[in-house]
Motif scaffolding. Structure first.
Motif, PDB file in Angstrom:
ATOM      1  N   MET A   1       0.822  -1.190   0.000  1.00  0.00           N
ATOM      2  CA  MET A   1       0.000   0.000   0.000  1.00  0.00           C
ATOM      3  C   MET A   1       0.869   1.259   0.000  1.00  0.00           C
ATOM      4  SD  MET A   1      -3.206   0.835   2.391  1.00  0.00           S
ATOM      5  CE  MET A   1      -4.314   2.100   1.979  1.00  0.00           C
ATOM      6  N   PHE A   2       1.941   1.237   0.804  1.00  0.00           N
ATOM      7  CA  PHE A   2       2.810   2.415   0.857  1.00  0.00           C
ATOM      8  C   PHE A   2       3.447   2.699  -0.495  1.00  0.00           C
ATOM      9  CE2 PHE A   2       3.106   1.346   5.501  1.00  0.00           C
ATOM     10  CZ  PHE A   2       2.432   2.470   5.938  1.00  0.00           C
ATOM     11  N   SER A   3       3.899   1.665  -1.179  1.00  0.00           N
ATOM     12  CA  SER A   3       4.552   1.894  -2.470  1.00  0.00           C
ATOM     13  C   SER A   3       3.557   2.415  -3.503  1.00  0.00           C
ATOM     14  CB  SER A   3       5.233   0.620  -2.967  1.00  0.00           C
ATOM     15  OG  SER A   3       4.296  -0.413  -3.169  1.00  0.00           O
ATOM     16  N   VAL A   4       2.321   1.947  -3.448  1.00  0.00           N
ATOM     17  CA  VAL A   4       1.302   2.433  -4.374  1.00  0.00           C
ATOM     18  C   VAL A   4       0.996   3.902  -4.093  1.00  0.00           C
ATOM     19  CG1 VAL A   4      -1.130   2.190  -5.049  1.00  0.00           C
ATOM     20  CG2 VAL A   4       0.296   0.158  -4.774  1.00  0.00           C
ATOM     21  N   LEU A   5       0.874   4.251  -2.822  1.00  0.00           N
ATOM     22  CA  LEU A   5       0.527   5.625  -2.453  1.00  0.00           C
ATOM     23  C   LEU A   5       1.719   6.574  -2.465  1.00  0.00           C
ATOM     24  CD1 LEU A   5      -2.000   4.936   0.425  1.00  0.00           C
ATOM     25  CD2 LEU A   5      -2.476   5.454  -1.975  1.00  0.00           C
ATOM     26  N   ALA A   6       2.912   6.041  -2.655  1.00  0.00           N
ATOM     27  CA  ALA A   6       4.106   6.899  -2.695  1.00  0.00           C
ATOM     28  C   ALA A   6       4.128   7.776  -3.940  1.00  0.00           C
ATOM     29  CB  ALA A   6       5.374   6.042  -2.632  1.00  0.00           C
ATOM     30  N   GLU A   7       3.406   7.362  -4.977  1.00  0.00           N
ATOM     31  CA  GLU A   7       3.347   8.170  -6.198  1.00  0.00           C
ATOM     32  C   GLU A   7       2.399   9.344  -5.941  1.00  0.00           C
ATOM     33  OE1 GLU A   7       1.464   9.321  -8.820  1.00  0.00           O
ATOM     34  OE2 GLU A   7       3.260   9.746  -9.985  1.00  0.00           O
ATOM     35  N   PRO A   8       2.874  10.583  -6.081  1.00  0.00           N
ATOM     36  CA  PRO A   8       2.068  11.751  -5.703  1.00  0.00           C
ATOM     37  C   PRO A   8       0.703  11.851  -6.386  1.00  0.00           C
ATOM     38  CG  PRO A   8       4.345  12.395  -6.088  1.00  0.00           C
ATOM     39  CD  PRO A   8       4.223  10.956  -6.509  1.00  0.00           C
ATOM     40  N   ASN A   9       0.623  11.526  -7.672  1.00  0.00           N
ATOM     41  CA  ASN A   9      -0.670  11.629  -8.352  1.00  0.00           C
ATOM     42  C   ASN A   9      -1.666  10.599  -7.822  1.00  0.00           C
ATOM     43  OD1 ASN A   9      -0.036  13.807 -10.063  1.00  0.00           O
ATOM     44  ND2 ASN A   9       0.995  12.437 -11.479  1.00  0.00           N
ATOM     45  N   ARG A  10      -1.184   9.403  -7.504  1.00  0.00           N
ATOM     46  CA  ARG A  10      -2.079   8.389  -6.929  1.00  0.00           C
ATOM     47  C   ARG A  10      -2.559   8.830  -5.551  1.00  0.00           C
ATOM     48  NH1 ARG A  10       1.093   4.460  -9.931  1.00  0.00           N
ATOM     49  NH2 ARG A  10       2.541   4.144  -8.204  1.00  0.00           N
ATOM     50  N   LEU A  11      -1.663   9.404  -4.774  1.00  0.00           N
ATOM     51  CA  LEU A  11      -2.063   9.909  -3.460  1.00  0.00           C
ATOM     52  C   LEU A  11      -3.095  11.023  -3.610  1.00  0.00           C
ATOM     53  CD1 LEU A  11      -1.755   9.751  -0.410  1.00  0.00           C
ATOM     54  CD2 LEU A  11       0.176  11.328  -0.601  1.00  0.00           C
ATOM     55  N   ASP A  12      -2.919  11.898  -4.590  1.00  0.00           N
ATOM     56  CA  ASP A  12      -3.901  12.955  -4.848  1.00  0.00           C
ATOM     57  C   ASP A  12      -5.255  12.365  -5.224  1.00  0.00           C
ATOM     58  OD1 ASP A  12      -2.032  14.929  -4.314  1.00  0.00           O
ATOM     59  OD2 ASP A  12      -1.597  15.336  -6.437  1.00  0.00           O
ATOM     60  N   ILE A  13      -5.248  11.306  -6.020  1.00  0.00           N
ATOM     61  CA  ILE A  13      -6.501  10.645  -6.404  1.00  0.00           C
ATOM     62  C   ILE A  13      -7.179  10.051  -5.173  1.00  0.00           C
ATOM     63  CG2 ILE A  13      -7.475   8.679  -7.672  1.00  0.00           C
ATOM     64  CD1 ILE A  13      -5.319   9.280  -9.867  1.00  0.00           C
ATOM     65  N   VAL A  14      -6.411   9.403  -4.316  1.00  0.00           N
ATOM     66  CA  VAL A  14      -6.974   8.833  -3.088  1.00  0.00           C
ATOM     67  C   VAL A  14      -7.545   9.942  -2.208  1.00  0.00           C
ATOM     68  CG1 VAL A  14      -6.372   7.658  -0.926  1.00  0.00           C
ATOM     69  CG2 VAL A  14      -5.612   6.716  -3.121  1.00  0.00           C
ATOM     70  N   GLU A  15      -6.827  11.041  -2.072  1.00  0.00           N
ATOM     71  CA  GLU A  15      -7.319  12.164  -1.281  1.00  0.00           C
ATOM     72  C   GLU A  15      -8.626  12.708  -1.849  1.00  0.00           C
ATOM     73  OE1 GLU A  15      -6.259  13.634   1.607  1.00  0.00           O
ATOM     74  OE2 GLU A  15      -4.813  12.015   1.785  1.00  0.00           O
ATOM     75  N   LEU A  16      -8.722  12.762  -3.171  1.00  0.00           N
ATOM     76  CA  LEU A  16      -9.949  13.228  -3.812  1.00  0.00           C
ATOM     77  C   LEU A  16     -11.090  12.239  -3.579  1.00  0.00           C
ATOM     78  CD1 LEU A  16     -11.242  15.368  -5.696  1.00  0.00           C
ATOM     79  CD2 LEU A  16     -10.533  13.917  -7.609  1.00  0.00           C
ATOM     80  N   LEU A  17     -10.809  10.954  -3.749  1.00  0.00           N
ATOM     81  CA  LEU A  17     -11.840   9.929  -3.577  1.00  0.00           C
ATOM     82  C   LEU A  17     -12.264   9.774  -2.121  1.00  0.00           C
ATOM     83  CD1 LEU A  17     -10.591   7.189  -6.062  1.00  0.00           C
ATOM     84  CD2 LEU A  17     -12.476   8.810  -6.372  1.00  0.00           C
ATOM     85  N   TYR A  18     -11.459  10.270  -1.207  1.00  0.00           N
ATOM     86  CA  TYR A  18     -11.820  10.238   0.208  1.00  0.00           C
ATOM     87  C   TYR A  18     -13.117  11.008   0.440  1.00  0.00           C
ATOM     88  CZ  TYR A  18     -11.683  11.352   5.177  1.00  0.00           C
ATOM     89  OH  TYR A  18     -12.013  11.522   6.501  1.00  0.00           O
ATOM     90  N   LYS A  19     -13.300  12.072  -0.324  1.00  0.00           N
ATOM     91  CA  LYS A  19     -14.466  12.931  -0.147  1.00  0.00           C
ATOM     92  C   LYS A  19     -15.707  12.354  -0.824  1.00  0.00           C
ATOM     93  CE  LYS A  19     -11.405  16.849   0.104  1.00  0.00           C
ATOM     94  NZ  LYS A  19     -10.604  17.676  -0.754  1.00  0.00           N
ATOM     95  N   ASN A  20     -15.546  11.853  -2.047  1.00  0.00           N
ATOM     96  CA  ASN A  20     -16.678  11.352  -2.845  1.00  0.00           C
ATOM     97  C   ASN A  20     -16.173  10.386  -3.908  1.00  0.00           C
ATOM     98  OD1 ASN A  20     -18.944  13.092  -1.932  1.00  0.00           O
ATOM     99  ND2 ASN A  20     -17.650  14.726  -2.755  1.00  0.00           N
ATOM    100  N   PRO A  21     -17.033   9.497  -4.381  1.00  0.00           N
ATOM    101  CA  PRO A  21     -16.690   8.723  -5.577  1.00  0.00           C
ATOM    102  C   PRO A  21     -16.711   9.645  -6.803  1.00  0.00           C
ATOM    103  CG  PRO A  21     -18.476   7.683  -4.338  1.00  0.00           C
ATOM    104  CD  PRO A  21     -18.270   9.061  -3.760  1.00  0.00           C
TER     105      PRO A  21
END
Length: 105
Positions: free
Chosen positions: A1-21
């Motif tokens: 999970m850490f390696s997947v989220l280490a990529e900044p754009n993927r982390l930004d997507i996760v942060e966005l999806l945290y709010k809504n689908p």
């Protein structure tokens, strides 16, 4: 999970999806990335079990899966408890030191 989220754009997507689908196009609009790039990142996130994809008519809606984050939180809990205990001991020591110094002044 850490390696997947280490990529900044993927982390930004996760942060966005945290709010809504969101759909791919909505993610593209929100994050100002190109569509192929977003699709590639969403595939990596889906393959890692971090997002779910729900088809709806001609769209694909992406949402976070809660289970990986619950597992991560459980794993982090032991470290959280460890540091809370250490900080509580430090706090007690500092309060004792302040009292000692106050008596000597």
């Amino acid at each position: 999970m850490f390696s997947v989220l280490a990529e900044p754009n993927r982390l930004d997507i996760v942060e966005l999806l945290y709010k809504n689908p969101y759909t791919v196009n909505e993610i593209v609009e929100q994050l100002h990335l190109n569509q192929p790039q977003v699709s590639k990142h969403l595939k990596v996130l889906a393959d890692a079990g971090i997002v779910d994809v729900h088809p709806s008519k001609n769209k694909r809606i992406y949402a976070l899966k809660p289970q990986p984050f619950k597992e991560l939180d459980q794993w982090l809990e032991k470290y959280r408890k460890h540091w809370e205990e250490r900080l509580d001991r430090l706090d007690a020591l500092l309060k004792k030191e302040v009292k000692t110094n106050a008596r000597h002044t």
